[in-house]
Motif scaffolding. Structure first.
Motif, short mmCIF file in Angstrom:
data_model
loop_
_atom_site.label_atom_id
_atom_site.label_comp_id
_atom_site.label_asym_id
_atom_site.label_seq_id
_atom_site.Cartn_x
_atom_site.Cartn_y
_atom_site.Cartn_z
N LEU A 64 -17.26 -2.25 -9.52
CA LEU A 64 -16.21 -3.26 -9.41
C LEU A 64 -16.78 -4.66 -9.62
O LEU A 64 -16.19 -5.48 -10.33
N THR A 76 -8.58 -5.83 -7.52
CA THR A 76 -7.23 -5.49 -7.10
C THR A 76 -7.23 -4.65 -5.83
O THR A 76 -8.15 -3.89 -5.57
N TYR A 77 -6.14 -4.81 -5.10
CA TYR A 77 -6.03 -4.15 -3.82
C TYR A 77 -4.54 -3.92 -3.57
O TYR A 77 -3.92 -4.61 -2.77
N TYR A 173 -10.33 1.18 -6.91
CA TYR A 173 -10.51 0.80 -8.32
C TYR A 173 -11.08 1.96 -9.12
O TYR A 173 -10.58 2.30 -10.21
N SER A 176 -8.80 4.76 -9.90
CA SER A 176 -7.85 4.49 -10.98
C SER A 176 -8.42 4.84 -12.36
O SER A 176 -7.71 4.76 -13.36
#
Length: 289
Positions: A64, A76-77, A173, A176
């Motif tokens: 990340l 992102t969260y 992350y 994803s």
């Protein structure tokens, strides 16, 4: 080593016992968290329950950070449903990292709030009850500060919670990127069925997240993605390549046309992971916004 099924089952038993002994389930420290809320998160059918190893989580943070360093993505969260992440090999009996509040105006984990929670020692319930999950902001509470021997210990705890917050964002992350990880069920089928029957927790809402590795994965990558991906996972920096004027995203430099190629992932975890030397650590400024 305790898995997430066993750890959550243990927490629910501890909460039940603590409540029977008179612990105030609604008591909290002002951060929208209490033992009652912790129980709700554990029991909610919508809660995502994931187990990861400490090494896996740390590698996710590095990946990340690499991507954030390029400026192409934000850390992102996006919280749509409650999440409970359990690290069985962290501390003595494992650590929970959780989040349920999706009403924030930011998806930046340095501004988002997560909580951490140790596994409750059942022998200490009569004296201490079930500990309340703590957020970074909670460590500023005078009641909490009094529990530390000195300011340095409180600061260290605050930084640890902040790091765990980023760790949760990093795991989400990497999740994803579906080709990089595998999700398998945790615990025995009988335990999951018992928790579903007794507490209403869907037996499919448990996952162990690991790198998608193995000889069979290497063969699959070679067959479906090509030889160029048969290398250790690494981040390719953005770069310019020669182009023609009608190409997308082009720029004229010294009389010649060049096309900007955005950073991208190359390779696959099945062949290893490259830890880039230029990946920075989050600074205090970044952490504090």
């Amino acid at each position: 080593m305790t898995n997430i099924c066993q750890a959550i089952e243990h927490e629910l038993l501890c909460i039940k016992r603590a409540e029977s002994l008179g612990q105030d389930m609604s008591l909290g420290f002002g951060s929208d968290m209490s033992v009652a809320m912790w129980r709700y998160i554990l029991l909610s059918p919508e809660t995502m329950r994931i187990e990861v190893s400490r090494d896996f989580a740390r590698a996710c943070v590095q990946l990340l950070q690499n991507a954030v360093h390029e400026g192409t993505i934000a850390p992102t969260y996006d919280i749509k449903h409650p999440i409970v992440m359990f690290l069985p090999d962290f501390a003595e009996k494992g650590v929970f990292v959780l989040n349920h509040n999706h009403r924030k105006n930011t998806n930046d984990p340095s501004k988002h709030q997560a909580w951490i929670k140790d596994v409750t020692p059942i022998s200490k319930i009569p004296e201490f009850g079930v500990s309340i999950p703590l957020s970074e902001n909670d460590i500023y509470n005078p009641e909490i500060i009094k529990k530390f021997d000195n300011v340095a210990d409180a600061t260290e705890m605050r930084e640890g919670i902040s790091d765990m917050n980023v760790m949760l964002a990093a795991v989400l992350y990497v999740m994803s990127q579906p080709n990089f990880v595998s999700q398998t069920t945790v615990g025995s089928n009988s335990v999951r069925k018992k928790l579903e029957k007794k507490n209403g927790i869907p037996k499919e809402r448990w996952s162990r997240i690991q790198w998608n590795v193995g000889k069979h994965v290497q063969r699959e990558v070679r067959e479906t993605m090509g030889e160029e991906h048969c290398t250790a996972l690494h981040r390719v920096r953005g770069f310019y390549r020669t182009a023609k004027s009608h190409y997308n995203n082009v720029k004229k430099i010294d009389g010649k046309w060049f096309q900007w190629i955005e950073p991208f992932w190359r390779g696959h975890p099945a062949f290893g992971i490259v830890k880039s030397s230029y990946a920075p650590n989050f600074t205090e400024e970044e952490k504090n916004g």
